[in-house]
Design an enzyme around this catalytic site. Sequence first.
Site, PDB file in Angstrom:
ATOM      1  N   GLY A 134       0.715  -1.311  -0.018  1.00 51.70           N
ATOM      2  CA  GLY A 134       0.038  -0.066  -0.049  1.00 51.70           C
ATOM      3  C   GLY A 134       0.869   1.279   0.054  1.00 51.70           C
ATOM      4  CB  THR A 135       3.716   2.289   1.811  1.00 52.03           C
ATOM      5  OG1 THR A 135       3.183   1.646   3.070  1.00 52.03           O
ATOM      6  CG2 THR A 135       4.848   3.356   2.154  1.00 52.03           C
ATOM      7  CG  ASN A 168      -5.225   3.667   9.121  1.00 48.54           C
ATOM      8  OD1 ASN A 168      -5.419   4.582   8.809  1.00 48.54           O
ATOM      9  ND2 ASN A 168      -4.023   3.319   9.921  1.00 48.54           N
ATOM     10  CD  GLN A 203      -6.847  -1.179   7.505  1.00 50.43           C
ATOM     11  OE1 GLN A 203      -7.691  -1.948   7.696  1.00 50.43           O
ATOM     12  NE2 GLN A 203      -6.009  -0.922   7.766  1.00 50.43           N
ATOM     13  CB  SER A 207      -1.718  -3.459   1.238  1.00 52.47           C
ATOM     14  OG  SER A 207      -0.730  -4.159   1.744  1.00 52.47           O
ATOM     15  CB  ALA A 208      -1.807  -9.169  -0.473  1.00 51.02           C
ATOM     16  CG  HIS A 209       0.012  -6.713   5.102  1.00 44.97           C
ATOM     17  ND1 HIS A 209      -0.076  -6.424   6.156  1.00 44.97           N
ATOM     18  CD2 HIS A 209       0.126  -5.652   4.286  1.00 44.97           C
ATOM     19  CE1 HIS A 209       0.259  -5.014   6.428  1.00 44.97           C
ATOM     20  NE2 HIS A 209       0.647  -4.685   5.238  1.00 44.97           N
ATOM     21  CB  THR A 242      12.730 -10.022 -11.061  1.00 47.80           C
ATOM     22  OG1 THR A 242      14.072  -9.740 -11.585  1.00 47.80           O
ATOM     23  CG2 THR A 242      12.410 -11.441 -11.106  1.00 47.80           C
ATOM     24  CB  CYS A 251       3.692   3.038  11.448  1.00 50.10           C
ATOM     25  SG  CYS A 251       1.995   3.822  10.735  1.00 50.10           S
TER      26      CYS A 251
HETATM   27  N1  PLP Z   1      -2.854   2.601   3.806  1.00 53.11           N
HETATM   28  C1  PLP Z   1      -3.517   2.151   4.891  1.00 53.11           C
HETATM   29  C2  PLP Z   1      -4.838   2.905   5.037  1.00 53.11           C
HETATM   30  C3  PLP Z   1      -3.007   1.278   5.854  1.00 53.11           C
HETATM   31  O1  PLP Z   1      -3.946   0.802   6.639  1.00 53.11           O
HETATM   32  C4  PLP Z   1      -1.745   0.778   5.395  1.00 53.11           C
HETATM   33  C5  PLP Z   1      -1.254  -0.345   6.379  1.00 53.11           C
HETATM   34  O2  PLP Z   1      -1.183  -0.215   7.608  1.00 53.11           O
HETATM   35  C6  PLP Z   1      -1.178   1.310   4.416  1.00 53.11           C
HETATM   36  C7  PLP Z   1      -1.563   2.187   3.600  1.00 53.11           C
HETATM   37  C8  PLP Z   1       0.233   0.766   4.169  1.00 53.11           C
HETATM   38  O3  PLP Z   1       0.246  -0.570   3.394  1.00 53.11           O
HETATM   39  P1  PLP Z   1       1.514  -1.303   3.264  1.00 53.11           P
HETATM   40  O4  PLP Z   1       1.763  -1.795   4.787  1.00 53.11           O
HETATM   41  O5  PLP Z   1       1.123  -2.582   2.465  1.00 53.11           O
HETATM   42  O6  PLP Z   1       2.582  -0.584   2.996  1.00 53.11           O
END
Ligand code: PLP
Length: 379
Positions: free
Chosen positions: A70-71, A149, A177, A197-199, A235, A325
């Site tokens: 996601g970042t 989030n 989210q 973001s898959a996780h 890659t 974070c």
């Molecule tokens: N955006 C939101 C709303 C999130 O909750 C998060 C992860 O906490 C991210 C972006 C970042 O995603 P990633 O951990 O895949 O970099």
Amino acid sequence: MSVYLDNAATTQIDSEVIEAVCRVMKENYGNPSSVHGHGRKARAEIEKARRTAAAHLKASPAEIFFTSGGTEADNMAILCSIRDLGVKRIITSKIEHHAVLHTAECAEKDGVQLVFVKLTPNGHVDLSNLEELLASGPKTLVSLMHANNEIGNLLDLKKVSEMCRRNGAYFHTDTVQTMCHYKFNLQELDVDFLTASAHKFHGPKGIGFLYINSKVQVKPMIHGGAQERNMRGGTENIYGIVGLAKAMDVAYGELKQHQDHVQGLKTYMISELRNAVEGVKFNGDAEGDSLYTVLNVCFPHTPISEMLLFNLDIMGISASGGSACSSGSNVGSHVLAQLDRDQQRPAIRFSFSKFNTKEDIDFTVSKIAELFAKHKIIS
Ligand code: PLP
């Protein structure tokens, strides 16, 4: 007993996803850029996964760009729109994820105008203020998340996308989210950029994607090879990509059961906490327009306020004090700071997944009740 209620930070990986990832690890080690058979086999897996992700969103496969999560996708949407689309102003909110906020602040240092839309007291975007801001000004990118989030407040994506279109602004939404928790139809929902973001949906860490509307033309973000149709050299993370697609298949295959189950847990926890802790409140719009996986609880102030999360951890309950974070550090939540609330009161985010049970909630609430029974409420 150990209870995991921090699913907004990350989720347990699905067993079907693990199987899919292990299968490719064992059987498909070719470099997707190689033209020989092993390479073509790896390439085929990636393109199949891209078609899967696109199909779930009713997008075209050419609009899906895999990223490290996601970042990176948020950075790419913001930075590419400034560099390639003539964006001179970013309108966002003070409660966005740092992947958006810090990127926007960085762009401000380079001369881009940064404007924060007003929020309502419980943390919703003030849409009339957004309309006013969009009525004049330079070429704009609006970047607003679908669900927050930390507090779970949901944004009306359709309304905001229509507002952006009417006013000639680009629209990026962080759906990290909400991806796989709601359906998206990108034939109907007119956004320029969307990030995932898959996780966060029982897939692997380190893989996500950026959807870029085919009407928008941007240039590469990471230079190198010609991967991701020249947009992102390097890659490909084939294991992550296959895992992401599998996680989307599983999640969308059982969406309704998942929504009902998780919403049920959230509603149950709200009522159990009200019975167990006098004066408990909920941050954001918990019982209104709110993501069903997130519950941000505003506890009464006691002598152990500072230690609440720590005490829960000792009792085997994993939750969070804010976003992933900032949990574990002493930095207060930038999201809660924007809400009309007593900032002295401790806040804990509980976030649920399909793997949680009613017993998890009962255990957690009983432990919280024990803590509050021992310590006198100050306010
Ligand atoms: N955006 C939101 C709303 C999130 O909750 C998060 C992860 O906490 C991210 C972006 C970042 O995603 P990633 O951990 O895949 O970099």
